[in-house]
Scaffold this motif. Structure first.
Motif, PDB file in Angstrom:
ATOM      1  N   MET A   1       0.846  -1.186   0.000  1.00  0.00           N
ATOM      2  CA  MET A   1       0.000   0.000   0.000  1.00  0.00           C
ATOM      3  C   MET A   1       0.882   1.236   0.000  1.00  0.00           C
ATOM      4  N   THR A   2       0.602   2.193  -0.868  1.00  0.00           N
ATOM      5  CA  THR A   2       1.380   3.421  -0.945  1.00  0.00           C
ATOM      6  C   THR A   2       0.507   4.583  -0.512  1.00  0.00           C
ATOM      7  N   PHE A   3       0.945   5.276   0.526  1.00  0.00           N
ATOM      8  CA  PHE A   3       0.213   6.432   0.978  1.00  0.00           C
ATOM      9  C   PHE A   3       0.667   7.659   0.196  1.00  0.00           C
ATOM     10  N   PRO A   4      -0.194   8.686   0.125  1.00  0.00           N
ATOM     11  CA  PRO A   4       0.238   9.933  -0.525  1.00  0.00           C
ATOM     12  C   PRO A   4       1.513  10.452   0.103  1.00  0.00           C
ATOM     13  N   ASP A   5       2.357  11.070  -0.732  1.00  0.00           N
ATOM     14  CA  ASP A   5       3.661  11.516  -0.251  1.00  0.00           C
ATOM     15  C   ASP A   5       3.556  12.503   0.894  1.00  0.00           C
ATOM     16  N   ASP A   6       2.474  13.274   0.949  1.00  0.00           N
ATOM     17  CA  ASP A   6       2.362  14.298   1.980  1.00  0.00           C
ATOM     18  C   ASP A   6       1.685  13.792   3.248  1.00  0.00           C
ATOM     19  N   VAL A   7       1.447  12.487   3.330  1.00  0.00           N
ATOM     20  CA  VAL A   7       0.850  11.904   4.526  1.00  0.00           C
ATOM     21  C   VAL A   7       1.933  11.164   5.294  1.00  0.00           C
ATOM     22  N   ASP A   8       2.393  11.770   6.382  1.00  0.00           N
ATOM     23  CA  ASP A   8       3.465  11.151   7.152  1.00  0.00           C
ATOM     24  C   ASP A   8       2.885  10.312   8.284  1.00  0.00           C
ATOM     25  N   THR A   9       3.775   9.719   9.066  1.00  0.00           N
ATOM     26  CA  THR A   9       3.338   8.822  10.131  1.00  0.00           C
ATOM     27  C   THR A   9       2.479   9.540  11.160  1.00  0.00           C
ATOM     28  N   SER A  10       2.829  10.781  11.474  1.00  0.00           N
ATOM     29  CA  SER A  10       2.033  11.532  12.447  1.00  0.00           C
ATOM     30  C   SER A  10       0.616  11.753  11.950  1.00  0.00           C
ATOM     31  N   THR A  11       0.476  12.012  10.660  1.00  0.00           N
ATOM     32  CA  THR A  11      -0.848  12.202  10.084  1.00  0.00           C
ATOM     33  C   THR A  11      -1.638  10.905  10.132  1.00  0.00           C
ATOM     34  N   ILE A  12      -0.971   9.796   9.830  1.00  0.00           N
ATOM     35  CA  ILE A  12      -1.626   8.494   9.918  1.00  0.00           C
ATOM     36  C   ILE A  12      -2.130   8.256  11.334  1.00  0.00           C
ATOM     37  N   LEU A  13      -1.310   8.608  12.325  1.00  0.00           N
ATOM     38  CA  LEU A  13      -1.688   8.372  13.715  1.00  0.00           C
ATOM     39  C   LEU A  13      -2.778   9.321  14.205  1.00  0.00           C
ATOM     40  N   SER A  14      -3.123  10.328  13.411  1.00  0.00           N
ATOM     41  CA  SER A  14      -4.240  11.180  13.802  1.00  0.00           C
ATOM     42  C   SER A  14      -5.551  10.409  13.797  1.00  0.00           C
ATOM     43  N   GLY A  15      -5.559   9.275  13.082  1.00  0.00           N
ATOM     44  CA  GLY A  15      -6.744   8.429  13.078  1.00  0.00           C
ATOM     45  C   GLY A  15      -7.915   9.012  12.333  1.00  0.00           C
ATOM     46  N   ASN A  16      -7.632   9.834  11.317  1.00  0.00           N
ATOM     47  CA  ASN A  16      -8.686  10.498  10.564  1.00  0.00           C
ATOM     48  C   ASN A  16      -8.544  10.162   9.092  1.00  0.00           C
ATOM     49  N   SER A  17      -9.642   9.866   8.441  1.00  0.00           N
ATOM     50  CA  SER A  17      -9.600   9.404   7.049  1.00  0.00           C
ATOM     51  C   SER A  17      -9.421  10.530   6.037  1.00  0.00           C
ATOM     52  N   ASP A  18      -9.544  11.793   6.449  1.00  0.00           N
ATOM     53  CA  ASP A  18      -9.522  12.904   5.500  1.00  0.00           C
ATOM     54  C   ASP A  18      -8.305  12.932   4.580  1.00  0.00           C
ATOM     55  N   PRO A  19      -7.092  12.609   5.059  1.00  0.00           N
ATOM     56  CA  PRO A  19      -5.931  12.711   4.160  1.00  0.00           C
ATOM     57  C   PRO A  19      -5.889  11.654   3.060  1.00  0.00           C
ATOM     58  N   PHE A  20      -6.737  10.641   3.135  1.00  0.00           N
ATOM     59  CA  PHE A  20      -6.631   9.516   2.224  1.00  0.00           C
ATOM     60  C   PHE A  20      -7.673   9.599   1.123  1.00  0.00           C
ATOM     61  N   GLY A  21      -7.220   9.304  -0.090  1.00  0.00           N
ATOM     62  CA  GLY A  21      -8.081   9.436  -1.244  1.00  0.00           C
ATOM     63  C   GLY A  21      -8.494   8.121  -1.855  1.00  0.00           C
ATOM     64  N   PRO A  22      -8.925   8.159  -3.123  1.00  0.00           N
ATOM     65  CA  PRO A  22      -9.455   6.966  -3.794  1.00  0.00           C
ATOM     66  C   PRO A  22      -8.480   5.803  -3.873  1.00  0.00           C
ATOM     67  N   ASP A  23      -7.183   6.087  -4.045  1.00  0.00           N
ATOM     68  CA  ASP A  23      -6.220   4.982  -4.158  1.00  0.00           C
ATOM     69  C   ASP A  23      -6.156   4.186  -2.855  1.00  0.00           C
ATOM     70  N   VAL A 344      -5.948  -2.545   9.499  1.00  0.00           N
ATOM     71  CA  VAL A 344      -5.360  -1.307   8.996  1.00  0.00           C
ATOM     72  C   VAL A 344      -6.399  -0.186   8.999  1.00  0.00           C
ATOM     73  N   LEU A 345      -7.610  -0.488   8.533  1.00  0.00           N
ATOM     74  CA  LEU A 345      -8.655   0.541   8.521  1.00  0.00           C
ATOM     75  C   LEU A 345      -8.970   1.008   9.932  1.00  0.00           C
ATOM     76  N   TYR A 346      -9.011   0.082  10.884  1.00  0.00           N
ATOM     77  CA  TYR A 346      -9.252   0.458  12.278  1.00  0.00           C
ATOM     78  C   TYR A 346      -8.202   1.475  12.731  1.00  0.00           C
ATOM     79  N   LEU A 347      -6.944   1.210  12.418  1.00  0.00           N
ATOM     80  CA  LEU A 347      -5.861   2.117  12.798  1.00  0.00           C
ATOM     81  C   LEU A 347      -6.011   3.472  12.122  1.00  0.00           C
ATOM     82  N   LEU A 348      -6.238   3.481  10.819  1.00  0.00           N
ATOM     83  CA  LEU A 348      -6.253   4.728  10.055  1.00  0.00           C
ATOM     84  C   LEU A 348      -7.446   5.612  10.406  1.00  0.00           C
ATOM     85  N   THR A 349      -8.536   5.011  10.887  1.00  0.00           N
ATOM     86  CA  THR A 349      -9.772   5.782  11.082  1.00  0.00           C
ATOM     87  C   THR A 349     -10.279   5.714  12.515  1.00  0.00           C
TER      88      THR A 349
END
Length: 363
Positions: A1-23, A344-349
């Motif tokens: 899985m490849t996250f957008p380049d501007d989404v770092d680990t801290s953003t992932i740990l925010s637990g919010n789906s907003d930074p993630f798109g269709p991919d 993974v979805l539980y973690l991200l959201t």
């Protein structure tokens, strides 16, 4: 899985789906969509006669795929949650068609009949995920979600009744890193009760958590992981108790519960578990999920602790677990594909509702 380049680990740990798109949405849905349709391989339980057993799809016309019932349930949870959170989900029509075919009154009635005849089936792990699925449908403001929730309601009601009579009445908890873990089930049921507004169930779960775990001291974290854990018994317990206590109470409890983890050696519970890139044994994929589940526990505990001395070490540890867990979670081996995307979805959201909502600590 490849996250957008501007989404770092801290953003992932925010637990919010907003930074993630269709991919990201497409990646998260691919394995659950495939697996809920995959009847075989399937776990084999005891066979009582030479006549054999019914096919999984005959026993469980809704939750027959994903190797086992609980994985099918949380894969459905995953797909419903994605529909709620990703407005532009590229697989929306495919997901809806797949779930529409399963969520029928007749199919749910057969699931209820099986549970009625086998009241300990999937206790408590599958029950916990079924209630997560029900609460997710309750959160989604959508006509289709309301219809699915109405269809699911007899099974939801059956599971709530069994939780109250057969689980909350137990005399002792199971402190294991696998499906029988009492703390994980309690935290899922507590999140469900708060999400749907079942105050009596919320009170009963909170009381059970205190009865089971309030006096725990000096958790044997050096023994983790034991076998093929996919949950950390100690961190999962702490993740439950942060939902039950207010911040000050939780800080006092965790000081007594955990040894000084900041002074532990390199094999500390704060370090991710090392897993081969392609494990030989299918059950070893549990350890990939362990790093993901530890990440959400560590992040949630850190956010609760405020200025406690463990907050920063736990947050840094959560980042290491994210990096390790997400680098391996998207295997193509069915031992992992049938369940890891849900973790993974539980973690991200985890902060997008339905998971650890605003607590109502005990007085």
């Amino acid at each position: 899985m490849t996250f957008p380049d501007d989404v770092d680990t801290s953003t992932i740990l925010s637990g919010n789906s907003d930074p993630f798109g269709p991919d990201t949405a497409a990646t998260l849905s691919r394995h659950p969509l495939e697996s809920i349709e995959t009847e075989f391989p399937h776990v084999v339980r005891s066979i009582d006669s030479p006549d054999g057993v019914e096919r999984p799809a005959e026993q469980h016309p809704v939750f027959y795929g994903c190797y086992d019932w609980h994985s099918a349930v949380h894969s459905h949870w995953s797909l419903v949650r994605q529909l709620r959170l990703f407005d532009d989900h590229p697989a929306r029509s495919e997901i809806v068609a797949s779930l529409d075919a399963r969520f029928t009154a007749d199919n749910i009635a057969r699931e209820v009949d099986f549970i009625d005849a086998n009241p300990s089936f999937e206790k408590p792990y599958g029950w916990a995920w079924l209630l997560h699925l029900a609460s997710e449908l309750s959160l989604w403001d959508d006509d289709r979600a309301a219809e699915w929730r109405s269809i699911l309601e007899p099974l939801e009601r059956t599971i709530v009744s069994l939780v109250e009579s057969e689980f909350l009445s137990e005399q002792r908890p199971f402190r294991v890193g696998t499906h029988r873990n009492s703390a994980f089930a309690l935290h899922c049921i507590l999140d469900y009760a708060r999400t749907v507004g079942n105050e009596s169930l919320e009170a009963a779960v909170s009381e059970a958590a205190v009865e089971f775990f309030a006096d725990d001291r000096d958790a044997p974290v050096a023994y983790e992981p034991l076998g093929w854990d996919f949950l950390s018994p100690s961190l999962t317990e702490a993740d439950l108790m942060r939902r039950v206590y207010d911040r000050d109470e939780f800080a006092v409890w965790i000081d007594g519960f955990l040894p000084d983890v900041t002074a532990s050696p390199s094999d500390s519970i704060l370090e991710p578990v090392r897993v081969e890139s392609d494990p030989d044994e299918g059950v070893a994929y549990h350890l990939l999920g362990l790093n993901v589940s530890k990440a959400w526990c560590l992040a949630g505990i850190a956010s609760t602790l405020g200025d406690h001395r463990y907050a920063d070490p736990f947050e840094r540890s959560a980042k290491r677990h994210v990096e390790s867990g997400l680098s391996q979670a998207f295997t193509e081996h069915y031992a992992g594909t049938h369940w890891l995307s849900s973790f993974v979805l539980y973690l991200l959201t985890r902060n997008d509702g339905g998971i650890a909502p605003a607590s109502t600590p005990l007085d």
